[in-house]
Design an enzyme around this catalytic site. Structure first.
Site, mmCIF file in Angstrom:
data_model
loop_
_atom_site.group_PDB
_atom_site.id
_atom_site.type_symbol
_atom_site.label_atom_id
_atom_site.label_comp_id
_atom_site.label_asym_id
_atom_site.label_seq_id
_atom_site.Cartn_x
_atom_site.Cartn_y
_atom_site.Cartn_z
ATOM 1 N N SER A 143 0.823 -1.211 0.000
ATOM 2 C CA SER A 143 0.000 0.000 0.000
ATOM 3 C C SER A 143 0.855 1.258 0.000
ATOM 4 C CB SER A 143 -0.884 -0.010 1.249
ATOM 5 O OG SER A 143 -1.430 1.272 1.474
ATOM 6 N N TYR A 168 -1.960 -0.405 10.007
ATOM 7 C CA TYR A 168 -2.205 -0.936 8.658
ATOM 8 C C TYR A 168 -0.933 -0.831 7.818
ATOM 9 C CZ TYR A 168 -3.845 -1.052 3.819
ATOM 10 O OH TYR A 168 -3.998 -1.335 2.483
HETATM 11 N N1 LIG Z 1 -8.432 -0.190 -2.577
HETATM 12 C C1 LIG Z 1 -7.337 0.538 -2.341
HETATM 13 O O1 LIG Z 1 -7.292 1.743 -2.592
HETATM 14 C C2 LIG Z 1 -6.109 -0.105 -1.751
HETATM 15 C C3 LIG Z 1 -4.999 0.706 -1.490
HETATM 16 C C4 LIG Z 1 -3.856 0.135 -0.965
HETATM 17 C C5 LIG Z 1 -3.809 -1.229 -0.725
HETATM 18 N N2 LIG Z 1 -4.911 -1.997 -0.964
HETATM 19 C C6 LIG Z 1 -4.812 -3.432 -0.668
HETATM 20 O O2 LIG Z 1 -5.311 -4.155 -1.776
HETATM 21 C C7 LIG Z 1 -5.940 -5.355 -1.333
HETATM 22 C C8 LIG Z 1 -7.364 -5.416 -1.872
HETATM 23 O O3 LIG Z 1 -8.056 -4.268 -1.407
HETATM 24 P P1 LIG Z 1 -9.572 -3.967 -1.726
HETATM 25 O O4 LIG Z 1 -9.700 -2.513 -1.874
HETATM 26 O O5 LIG Z 1 -10.040 -4.871 -2.801
HETATM 27 O O6 LIG Z 1 -10.206 -4.365 -0.328
HETATM 28 P P2 LIG Z 1 -11.488 -5.277 0.010
HETATM 29 O O7 LIG Z 1 -11.664 -5.157 1.487
HETATM 30 O O8 LIG Z 1 -12.611 -4.931 -0.866
HETATM 31 O O9 LIG Z 1 -10.982 -6.721 -0.360
HETATM 32 C C9 LIG Z 1 -10.266 -7.552 0.524
HETATM 33 C C10 LIG Z 1 -11.014 -8.886 0.591
HETATM 34 O O10 LIG Z 1 -10.250 -9.767 1.407
HETATM 35 C C11 LIG Z 1 -11.124 -10.496 2.245
HETATM 36 N N3 LIG Z 1 -10.363 -10.867 3.440
HETATM 37 C C12 LIG Z 1 -9.926 -10.065 4.441
HETATM 38 N N4 LIG Z 1 -9.257 -10.771 5.357
HETATM 39 C C13 LIG Z 1 -9.273 -12.059 4.934
HETATM 40 C C14 LIG Z 1 -8.765 -13.280 5.457
HETATM 41 N N5 LIG Z 1 -8.127 -13.303 6.625
HETATM 42 N N6 LIG Z 1 -8.958 -14.417 4.753
HETATM 43 C C15 LIG Z 1 -9.625 -14.410 3.586
HETATM 44 N N7 LIG Z 1 -10.144 -13.285 3.046
HETATM 45 C C16 LIG Z 1 -9.973 -12.129 3.715
HETATM 46 C C17 LIG Z 1 -12.269 -9.554 2.544
HETATM 47 O O11 LIG Z 1 -13.469 -10.246 2.872
HETATM 48 C C18 LIG Z 1 -12.392 -8.755 1.254
HETATM 49 O O12 LIG Z 1 -13.388 -9.295 0.413
HETATM 50 C C19 LIG Z 1 -5.837 -5.341 0.183
HETATM 51 O O13 LIG Z 1 -4.694 -6.063 0.550
HETATM 52 C C20 LIG Z 1 -5.645 -3.883 0.507
HETATM 53 O O14 LIG Z 1 -4.961 -3.713 1.727
HETATM 54 C C21 LIG Z 1 -6.053 -1.469 -1.479
#
Ligand SMILES: NC(=O)c1ccc[n+]([C@@H]2O[C@H](COP(=O)([O-])OP(=O)(O)OC[C@H]3O[C@@H](n4cnc5c(N)ncnc54)[C@H](O)[C@@H]3O)[C@@H](O)[C@H]2O)c1
Length: 336
Positions: A143, A168
């Site tokens: 991130s 985080y």
């Molecule tokens: N969306 C953004 O702007 C952004 C920015 C930086 C980093 N990220 C990273 O990208 C990844 C995806 O983000 P996103 O925006 O799609 O988030 P999101 O929360 O929509 O998707 C994450 C998914 O992982 C699942 N999950 C969480 N913990 C889990 C576990 N222990 N076992 C199995 N499933 C689990 C959740 O149910 C969720 O559906 C994450 O790692 C997030 O930290 C996202």
């Protein structure tokens, strides 16, 4: 290729599965479908992938009605090591994309344990499974929040990131260190991607794009932190997905095991301009509640994406006008 995508019911994971399936790869999606935000949105994304909510059961592998055996889904928590190992044992993946994580900066002040369980213990389990089941390549989500209070912009992966300001961010930085260790010790190719504020259709309800649109359409006030003097490198979901797909599938000619990249739009947008764009597309005026800076937040994010361009031909294409328009069209349709 046979690819495991964790976090498949999530915002980025869902779009990635759809894209990989469009390219005719075989995908296993995994998610624990936790209730950090509205689970209906997660189930609707899965419905779009041909996985009906009514037949989802813990640990049961389900074939998609839309993509038949090309897409299968399993509800599982990556922190449950034994169950995760069985999935690896049974499927023989070529590669893994780990997007499952407890996301969100602000929530890590309220529920720190969730971050350690999913992002540290869960990620260790993924690394161990990659080691034990001889997975050649792991791409995982880091991130932009790892840059913490860094002032030098744009942010570059060569910058020091030893000063996180949220748990985080600390877990995401830990993932990079853990991946480095596993690349070095066990020869696993790992690629960490530092995502910069991803937005677009099917986006997350805890993020600005969604919160602002929802409030503006319902004539509710929006909270504008740091009095609007915030800049974000908003990156459209399709551009993110193209970048992830390239990292997964493009052959590289060198023997680099450990890779780390920024993946952003590289064009920071002022928060007030972002809000104006939503106002324009909704034909509404936002009621703005100006507030001071929030704990754990940073003023500006801006990705230097030179290395991702050079190594994988990454080229984000979607400007904020088009991206906001697409989101609002989706939002209106989905929520009627
Ligand atoms: N969306 C953004 O702007 C952004 C920015 C930086 C980093 N990220 C990273 O990208 C990844 C995806 O983000 P996103 O925006 O799609 O988030 P999101 O929360 O929509 O998707 C994450 C998914 O992982 C699942 N999950 C969480 N913990 C889990 C576990 N222990 N076992 C199995 N499933 C689990 C959740 O149910 C969720 O559906 C994450 O790692 C997030 O930290 C996202």
């Amino acid at each position: 290729m046979k690819i495991l995508v964790t976090g498949a019911a999530g915002f980025i994971g869902y779009h990635l599965c759809e894209r990989l399936l469009g390219l005719n790869h075989e995908v296993i999606g995994l998610d624990n479908i936790n209730d950090y935000y509205d689970v209906n949105l997660k189930y609707s994304r899965l419905e779009n992938l041909g996985i009906s909510r009514s037949i989802i059961e813990h640990k049961k592998i389900i074939s998609s009605s839309k993509y038949s055996d090309h897409f299968r889904f399993i509800k599982l928590d990556i922190k449950d090591k034994d169950d995760l190992d069985i999935v690896f044992e049974n499927h023989g993946f070529d590669m893994v994309c780990n997007l499952a994580a407890q996301a969100g900066v602000r929530y890590s002040l309220e529920n720190p344990s969730a971050y350690i369980e999913s992002n540290v213990v869960g990620f260790l389990n993924i690394l161990e499974a990659c080691r034990n089941y001889k997975i050649d390549k792991l791409v995982y989500a880091s991130s932009s929040s790892v840059y913490g209070l860094n002032e030098k912009i744009p942010f570059s992966v060569s910058d020091n990131v030893d000063n996180p300001i949220s748990l985080y961010a600390a877990t995401k930085k830990s993932n990079e260190l853990m991946a480095h260790t596993y690349s070095h010790l066990f020869g696993i190719k790992t690629t960490g991607l530092r995502f910069f504020t991803v937005y677009g259709p099917w986006g997350r309800p805890d993020m600005a794009m969604f919160l602002f649109t929802e409030a503006i359409l319902n004539d509710k006030p929006i909270n504008v932190f740091n009095n609007g003097a915030l800049y974000r490198d908003f990156t459209y979901i399709d551009d993110i997905v193209e970048g992830v797909v390239s990292c997964l599938l493009k052959e590289t000619d060198d023997k680099t095991l450990y890779r780390l990249y920024n993946i952003g739009n590289s064009k920071p947008v002022r928060l007030l301009d972002f809000i104006s764009e939503i106002e324009k597309r909704t034909n509404k005026t936002a009621v703005k509640n100006f507030l001071p800076m929030q704990a754990g937040d940073v003023e500006k994010t801006w990705a230097d994406v030179t290395s991702l361009k050079n190594d994988f031909g990454y080229e984000p294409k979607t400007n904020i006008e088009k991206g906001v328009e697409n989101f609002i069209n989706w939002y209106k349709e989905y929520y009627n």
